[in-house]
Structures are given as structure tokens and as C-alpha cells.
Design an enzyme around this catalytic site. Sequence first.
Site, PDB file in Angstrom:
ATOM      1  N   CYS A 112       0.661  -1.251  -0.226  1.00 15.09           N
ATOM      2  CA  CYS A 112       0.147   0.020  -0.051  1.00 15.09           C
ATOM      3  C   CYS A 112       0.978   1.254   0.010  1.00 15.09           C
ATOM      4  O   CYS A 112       0.610   2.418  -0.795  1.00 15.09           O
ATOM      5  CB  CYS A 112      -0.908   0.022   1.245  1.00 15.09           C
ATOM      6  SG  CYS A 112      -2.002   1.419   1.451  1.00 15.09           S
ATOM      7  N   CYS A 195      -0.889   8.158   7.311  1.00 17.95           N
ATOM      8  CA  CYS A 195      -2.057   7.766   6.642  1.00 17.95           C
ATOM      9  C   CYS A 195      -3.189   7.548   7.988  1.00 17.95           C
ATOM     10  O   CYS A 195      -2.480   6.879   8.934  1.00 17.95           O
ATOM     11  CB  CYS A 195      -2.268   6.816   5.764  1.00 17.95           C
ATOM     12  SG  CYS A 195      -1.401   7.385   4.413  1.00 17.95           S
ATOM     13  N   CYS A 221       7.730   4.139   5.583  1.00 17.88           N
ATOM     14  CA  CYS A 221       6.552   3.793   4.750  1.00 17.88           C
ATOM     15  C   CYS A 221       7.267   3.294   3.346  1.00 17.88           C
ATOM     16  O   CYS A 221       6.638   2.692   2.459  1.00 17.88           O
ATOM     17  CB  CYS A 221       5.909   5.137   4.255  1.00 17.88           C
ATOM     18  SG  CYS A 221       6.968   6.582   3.551  1.00 17.88           S
TER      19      CYS A 221
END
Length: 236
Positions: A112, A195, A221
Amino acid sequence: MQPDLSRLNARYEGDAEGALRVALSGALGKIAMVSSFGADSAVLLHMVAEIDRDVPVLFIDTLMLFEETLQYQHDLAEKLGLTDLRVIHPEAAALDAKDPFGMLHRADQDACCDLRKTRPLEQALKGFDGWITGRKRFQGGARKGIDLFEWDEAFRHLKVNPLAGWKAADLGAYMDEHALPRHPLVAKGYPSIGCAPCTSPVAPGEDPRAGRWRGTDKDECGIHIVDGRVIRRQAS
């Protein structure tokens, strides 16, 4: 040709403004700033604006950010007078193919992040020779030993971390001195903000980044990686 990083690090250690000024001077190539408009992003953004408000500032909107972050980004950019803010989104076709329902983070967080953040940044950095980040050593994990100037093998770019040596108290003092607005989620227990689905509040005494991907060994990330691998937390 890579610059002499050892010389730059020796010259500018302890001099965040000096490191930032040389990064933006053109001597190291064309440099952009990448900002999450997160918990303490206002410090570095203010420093950049004081030197050159026309510096390209890249903001990756993953389409899963907190509404508070989006509003803060708008308000802070306006307050600082940033003239070249570039809001980067993941490609719609890629999202349709790999995450049509916005649930990929539940099955594979690395995938993701790669889809929504790393790939869009890679595209956005084309045409630049380097980028400025807000990473600090006190944030721990893979950030403990970062230099002010690094060579990023993953992106094949120079990476500049002007605030590497700063402490949390330094950031707070700077924000107070310059009357910079705080991200609204900081007061709600979010010292590190990513997020919405993968960020939670942090309890007193916890690592500032403990709320990122809580319950997993994921630490970054994918934008900040070593040897092409996403960094994961070391066992305590």
C-alpha cells in the site's frame, strides 16, 4: 557525480540553516523539498520559506490522509507564502488495478505504501538531483544514525536532512519563537502523523513513532529505505 558527502557532513554538522542554504544554493544540483505537513513539518518549511519561497515543495497526498493534515497543509502553505507547492497523488489507473476498494493496507501495508507514496514520489522527483527531508535522529529506529547529507541508492538522489541533530525541544522552541501553528492532531496525542488507517495516538513514554503501523515491525513507509528494503523495527 556524487558530491563529497563526508566533507559536507563535517562542515555542516550542527548547522541546520547552513546545510539548508548550501542544499538550495544550486551547488548540489536541483533540489526539492518533500514534506508530509506532519507534526513538526512547520519548522523546516519555515526555514525553507525564509531562504527561498519558490523552492518546489512536494506533498504526497496518498488519498488516505487525515482531513486535519489536508487542512493544515493548505493553511501552513498559505501562511508561509510557498509559491511552488506540488500536491502529488497516486495514479488512478494503478489504484484501480491494485487497490480498487482502498483496503490494500489491511492485507499488505508495504504494498500500500509503495503504491500510494513511494511510486508517486519517485515520479515526482524526476528532474531533480536531490531532496530535503525532515528526518531527525531522535526519532529512533533506522533514523538514529542518519547524516545531514546522504546518497539515496533507492532513488539515486542526494538526500539532505538538515534537522538530523535536532531534539524535540529544539523543534518546540523554534515553533514558539516563530509563532508557527501546530498540526491539530499533535494535541490529541499524535507526535508522528501518516495515513489515517495506519496511525494511532501515542501514550506518554512511548517512542514518538510508536503509533505508525502499530502492532507490526514496519518502521518506514518505503520512502526512506536502506539497500532497497523497507526498514523494520529492531526487536527491543
